[in-house]
Scaffold this motif. Structure first.
Motif, PDB file in Angstrom:
ATOM      1  N   UNK A   1      18.837-125.774 -22.695  1.00 57.12           N
ATOM      2  CA  UNK A   1      19.703-126.843 -23.183  1.00 57.12           C
ATOM      3  C   UNK A   1      19.263-127.286 -24.580  1.00 57.12           C
ATOM      4  N   UNK A   2      20.187-127.813 -25.354  1.00 61.47           N
ATOM      5  CA  UNK A   2      19.874-128.317 -26.691  1.00 61.47           C
ATOM      6  C   UNK A   2      18.655-129.228 -26.627  1.00 61.47           C
ATOM      7  N   UNK A   3      17.746-129.071 -27.588  1.00 62.71           N
ATOM      8  CA  UNK A   3      16.555-129.900 -27.676  1.00 62.71           C
ATOM      9  C   UNK A   3      15.343-129.356 -26.963  1.00 62.71           C
ATOM     10  N   UNK A   4      15.508-128.291 -26.174  1.00 64.52           N
ATOM     11  CA  UNK A   4      14.397-127.767 -25.374  1.00 64.52           C
ATOM     12  C   UNK A   4      13.458-126.920 -26.227  1.00 64.52           C
ATOM     13  N   UNK A   5      12.208-127.309 -26.267  1.00 62.68           N
ATOM     14  CA  UNK A   5      11.198-126.569 -27.018  1.00 62.68           C
ATOM     15  C   UNK A   5      10.882-125.238 -26.363  1.00 62.68           C
ATOM     16  N   UNK A   6      10.629-124.250 -27.210  1.00 59.25           N
ATOM     17  CA  UNK A   6      10.224-122.936 -26.716  1.00 59.25           C
ATOM     18  C   UNK A   6       9.421-122.208 -27.790  1.00 59.25           C
ATOM     19  N   UNK A   7       8.482-121.378 -27.324  1.00 61.96           N
ATOM     20  CA  UNK A   7       7.702-120.537 -28.230  1.00 61.96           C
ATOM     21  C   UNK A   7       7.137-119.368 -27.441  1.00 61.96           C
TER      22      UNK A   7
ATOM     23  N   UNK B   1       5.818-120.312 -32.566  1.00 61.40           N
ATOM     24  CA  UNK B   1       5.542-121.740 -32.753  1.00 61.40           C
ATOM     25  C   UNK B   1       6.608-122.537 -32.007  1.00 61.40           C
ATOM     26  N   UNK B   2       6.254-123.752 -31.618  1.00 63.54           N
ATOM     27  CA  UNK B   2       7.199-124.602 -30.900  1.00 63.54           C
ATOM     28  C   UNK B   2       8.388-124.904 -31.804  1.00 63.54           C
ATOM     29  N   UNK B   3       9.574-124.698 -31.273  1.00 63.00           N
ATOM     30  CA  UNK B   3      10.795-125.017 -31.989  1.00 63.00           C
ATOM     31  C   UNK B   3      11.897-125.289 -30.975  1.00 63.00           C
ATOM     32  N   UNK B   4      12.997-125.832 -31.476  1.00 64.38           N
ATOM     33  CA  UNK B   4      14.152-126.114 -30.629  1.00 64.38           C
ATOM     34  C   UNK B   4      15.393-126.170 -31.504  1.00 64.38           C
ATOM     35  N   UNK B   5      16.538-126.238 -30.851  1.00 68.57           N
ATOM     36  CA  UNK B   5      17.827-126.329 -31.538  1.00 68.57           C
ATOM     37  C   UNK B   5      18.492-127.623 -31.077  1.00 68.57           C
ATOM     38  N   UNK B   6      18.756-128.520 -32.010  1.00 66.34           N
ATOM     39  CA  UNK B   6      19.322-129.820 -31.644  1.00 66.34           C
ATOM     40  C   UNK B   6      20.839-129.815 -31.612  1.00 66.34           C
TER      41      UNK B   6
END
Length: 169
Positions: free
Chosen positions: A99-105, A58-63
């Motif tokens: 980079x921080x904030x980049x969505x990935x799944x 699922x789409x997620x990211x790390x802020x």
């Protein structure tokens, strides 16, 4: 490393996944000649708090931190940048710096797909999914994440330091 082995991607905020406003994703194709040594390489270069597993589907990211993913087995299709982003084919030996904030799944993967993940200076990470209640806090967090002092693969002389140099942004 040849320049053709490095691809960069910059994604705009899509309203759910913020992505990073200035730093591109770095995709080092086939850079790890010995994928089993990926975690040791990251750790030697100051990218710590490492783990081995897969990628969420699922789409997620790390802020609150940047992240490196090293493909150590198998192959997969990963979507970067949220639902409007790119689907990238990755395989053992590839490294992706997010980079921080980049969505990935993970969209799909071979049965043996495994990655090693790590964070600059061993920073702790959060998991955000684009819920409306996350803003504006995550936008502020992303801007406060410091630039790494080393490249996770090449250390003090790596392409990350040139690509993410604050003088170039």
């Amino acid at each position: 490393m040849n320049s053709s082995d490095l691809q960069t991607y910059l994604y705009a905020d899509d309203g759910l996944i913020p992505n990073h406003p200035t730093l591109p994703v770095l995709h080092y194709r086939g850079v790890m000649q010995r994928p089993a040594e990926t975690e040791a390489c990251f750790n030697k270069n100051g990218w710590l708090n490492s783990w081995t597993n897969g990628v969420f589907s699922y789409h997620h990211y790390h802020s609150n931190t940047h992240e490196v993913l090293g493909i150590i087995r198998g192959n997969a299709i990963l979507q970067l940048g949220g639902s409007k982003g790119d689907q990238l084919k990755v395989q053992a030996g590839d490294v992706i710096v997010l980079p921080a904030g980049t969505g990935h799944k993970k969209c799909s993967a071979s049965a043996d797909f495994k990655v090693v993940g790590a964070y600059p200076d061993g920073m702790d990470y959060n998991v955000r999914t684009g819920e409306q209640g996350e803003r504006p806090q995550v936008l502020e967090e992303i801007t406060r994440v410091p630039l790494p002092t080393t490249d996770p693969v090449f250390g003090a002389n790596g392409p990350l330091l040139h690509q993410w140099n604050s003088d170039l942004i």
